[in-house]
Design a protein around this motif. Structure first.
Motif, short mmCIF file in Angstrom:
data_model
loop_
_atom_site.label_atom_id
_atom_site.label_comp_id
_atom_site.label_asym_id
_atom_site.label_seq_id
_atom_site.Cartn_x
_atom_site.Cartn_y
_atom_site.Cartn_z
N ALA A 63 11.51 -0.83 -57.59
CA ALA A 63 10.49 -1.39 -58.60
C ALA A 63 11.82 -0.70 -59.88
O ALA A 63 12.32 0.09 -59.81
N LYS A 64 11.24 -1.77 -61.05
CA LYS A 64 12.04 -1.45 -61.90
C LYS A 64 11.01 -0.72 -63.25
O LYS A 64 9.75 -0.73 -62.92
N GLY A 65 11.54 0.39 -64.09
CA GLY A 65 11.36 1.57 -65.11
C GLY A 65 11.90 2.42 -64.93
O GLY A 65 13.24 3.27 -64.43
N PRO A 66 11.69 3.31 -65.97
CA PRO A 66 12.77 4.61 -66.03
C PRO A 66 12.32 5.23 -65.28
O PRO A 66 11.47 5.53 -64.21
N ALA A 67 13.00 6.40 -64.72
CA ALA A 67 12.90 7.70 -64.36
C ALA A 67 13.16 8.49 -64.96
O ALA A 67 13.31 9.04 -66.23
N VAL A 68 13.06 10.27 -65.11
CA VAL A 68 12.66 11.26 -65.55
C VAL A 68 13.33 12.16 -65.01
O VAL A 68 13.92 12.58 -63.63
N VAL A 69 13.55 13.05 -66.20
CA VAL A 69 14.37 14.73 -65.50
C VAL A 69 12.99 15.60 -65.99
O VAL A 69 12.42 15.46 -66.62
N SER A 70 12.92 16.42 -64.40
CA SER A 70 11.91 17.32 -64.31
C SER A 70 12.68 18.24 -64.33
O SER A 70 13.30 18.59 -64.02
N ALA A 71 12.19 19.85 -65.20
CA ALA A 71 12.82 20.86 -64.91
C ALA A 71 11.15 21.90 -66.47
O ALA A 71 10.88 21.42 -66.91
N THR A 72 12.29 23.15 -65.63
CA THR A 72 11.83 24.30 -65.88
C THR A 72 12.78 24.91 -67.08
O THR A 72 13.55 25.42 -66.69
N VAL A 73 12.32 24.88 -68.67
CA VAL A 73 13.23 25.78 -68.92
C VAL A 73 12.86 27.05 -70.15
O VAL A 73 11.80 27.30 -70.43
N PHE A 74 13.41 27.55 -69.64
CA PHE A 74 13.19 29.62 -70.10
C PHE A 74 13.84 29.91 -70.96
O PHE A 74 15.08 29.81 -71.27
N ASN A 75 13.13 31.00 -72.49
CA ASN A 75 14.25 31.50 -73.59
C ASN A 75 14.12 32.90 -73.43
O ASN A 75 12.70 33.56 -74.10
N ASN A 76 14.88 33.37 -73.35
CA ASN A 76 15.18 35.02 -72.63
C ASN A 76 15.09 35.75 -74.28
O ASN A 76 15.11 36.95 -74.36
N GLY A 77 14.95 34.85 -75.07
CA GLY A 77 15.99 35.40 -76.33
C GLY A 77 15.68 35.66 -77.43
O GLY A 77 13.85 35.43 -77.90
N SER A 78 15.34 36.30 -78.45
CA SER A 78 14.64 36.93 -79.51
C SER A 78 14.24 35.94 -80.76
O SER A 78 13.19 35.72 -81.60
N LYS A 79 14.55 34.29 -80.68
CA LYS A 79 14.53 33.37 -81.01
C LYS A 79 14.50 32.14 -81.05
O LYS A 79 15.01 32.29 -79.58
N PRO A 80 14.10 30.84 -81.40
CA PRO A 80 13.83 29.61 -80.88
C PRO A 80 15.16 29.19 -79.95
O PRO A 80 15.72 29.10 -81.60
N GLU A 81 15.15 28.25 -79.69
CA GLU A 81 15.66 26.92 -79.04
C GLU A 81 15.63 25.80 -79.01
O GLU A 81 14.41 25.36 -78.75
N THR A 82 15.98 24.98 -79.46
CA THR A 82 15.88 23.71 -79.68
C THR A 82 16.49 22.57 -78.74
O THR A 82 17.81 22.88 -78.40
N LEU A 83 15.66 22.09 -77.35
CA LEU A 83 16.66 21.56 -77.00
C LEU A 83 17.00 19.78 -76.82
O LEU A 83 15.83 19.14 -77.64
N ASP A 84 18.18 19.97 -77.46
CA ASP A 84 18.53 18.61 -79.01
C ASP A 84 19.19 17.69 -77.69
O ASP A 84 18.59 16.12 -78.51
N SER A 85 19.46 17.54 -76.35
CA SER A 85 19.32 15.95 -76.00
C SER A 85 19.37 16.20 -74.01
O SER A 85 20.26 18.31 -73.83
N VAL A 107 11.03 22.27 -79.07
CA VAL A 107 11.77 23.82 -79.08
C VAL A 107 10.91 24.36 -77.72
O VAL A 107 10.04 24.53 -77.62
N VAL A 108 11.71 25.32 -77.40
CA VAL A 108 11.40 26.64 -76.76
C VAL A 108 11.35 27.56 -77.19
O VAL A 108 12.82 28.47 -77.75
N PRO A 109 9.76 27.98 -77.77
CA PRO A 109 10.08 29.69 -77.98
C PRO A 109 11.04 30.82 -77.59
O PRO A 109 10.47 30.59 -76.69
N ALA A 110 10.78 31.73 -78.15
CA ALA A 110 11.89 33.23 -78.47
C ALA A 110 10.51 33.06 -77.10
O ALA A 110 9.87 33.77 -77.49
N GLY A 111 10.49 34.14 -76.04
CA GLY A 111 10.22 35.12 -75.15
C GLY A 111 9.27 33.86 -74.21
O GLY A 111 8.47 34.66 -73.56
N GLY A 112 9.56 32.12 -74.23
CA GLY A 112 8.57 30.95 -73.55
C GLY A 112 9.44 30.60 -72.90
O GLY A 112 10.69 30.57 -72.14
N LYS A 113 8.84 29.57 -72.50
CA LYS A 113 9.50 28.53 -71.74
C LYS A 113 8.23 27.30 -71.88
O LYS A 113 7.87 26.87 -72.48
#
Length: 212
Positions: A63-85, A107-113
């Motif tokens: 089959a032709k078509g896109p693939a995807v990346v699946s993941a769960t990202v946790f941010n245990n810090g006190s500031k939000p982070e951006t997943l740039d790439s 954006v991965v929020p501070a203390g979130g996922k």
């Protein structure tokens, strides 16, 4: 007599132990019973943890078509982070990141996922998925974050079947628009009635006037 009883007791104990062991093994191998999910890649750096990472391709091999990346990202810090790439090391595949709602950075929020993949979640779409990743391989990935930097790991490449069937992206990138098609169509549609009616009307009027 006592020896026979002793042997009988030992035999009964052995049988009971065997049944218990078999029952435990059966429950342990039943992933649905215990809620056990397949082993997925995970890595951490600083306050960031990336878990349950897979590259999921089309369900059918050809089959032709896109693939995807699946993941769960946790941010245990006190500031939000951006997943740039997300980069596929050693591959020409490019990954398009989209938040769960709206547009803009992921954006991965501070203390979130943030969950990537699956209905209603953020998405990471590999546009040329069939060429970028092959089922059964381990694909090296690099998650680049705004504060933490690079988080590297190897993710299994699997088809979107069975457990992975529902982990497609929430939205695919829109196909490139062709602005030439719409204006040309409207222009030709608007011009054709005028060209067929107006010039012929003017010509008939002038001819009638000259004839009078």
């Amino acid at each position: 007599m006592s020896r026979s009883l002793r042997h009988g007791a030992l035999a009964a104990t052995a049988i009971a132990f065997s049944i218990t062991a078999l029952t435990a093994c059966g429950a342990g191998n039943d992933a649905q019973t215990l809620g056990v999910r397949p082993d997925n890649a995970a890595a951490s750096a600083g306050t960031i943890k990336v878990q349950n990472v897979n590259v999921i391709t089309q369900p059918e091999r050809d089959a032709k078509g896109p693939a995807v990346v699946s993941a769960t990202v946790f941010n245990n810090g006190s500031k939000p982070e951006t997943l740039d790439s997300i980069t596929l090391t050693g591959s020409s595949g490019s990954v398009q990141l989209n938040p769960a709602k709206g547009s803009g950075p992921l954006v991965v929020p501070a203390g979130g996922k943030v969950v990537i993949g699956g209905k209603g979640n953020a998405s990471a779409v590999i546009e040329n998925g069939a060429e970028a990743a092959k089922n059964g391989n381990v694909q090296p990935l690099v998650f680049k974050f705004s504060r933490t930097g690079d988080v590297s790991l190897g993710a299994s490449v699997v088809p979107a079947k069975h457990y992975f069937e529902g982990f497609g992206p929430s939205s695919l990138p829109e196909p490139p628009k062709t602005p030439e098609a719409s204006p040309s169509g409207s222009a030709s549609g608007a011009a054709s009635p005028d060209a067929s009616e107006s010039p012929s009307g003017e010509a008939s009027a002038s001819e009638t006037g000259q004839a009078g």
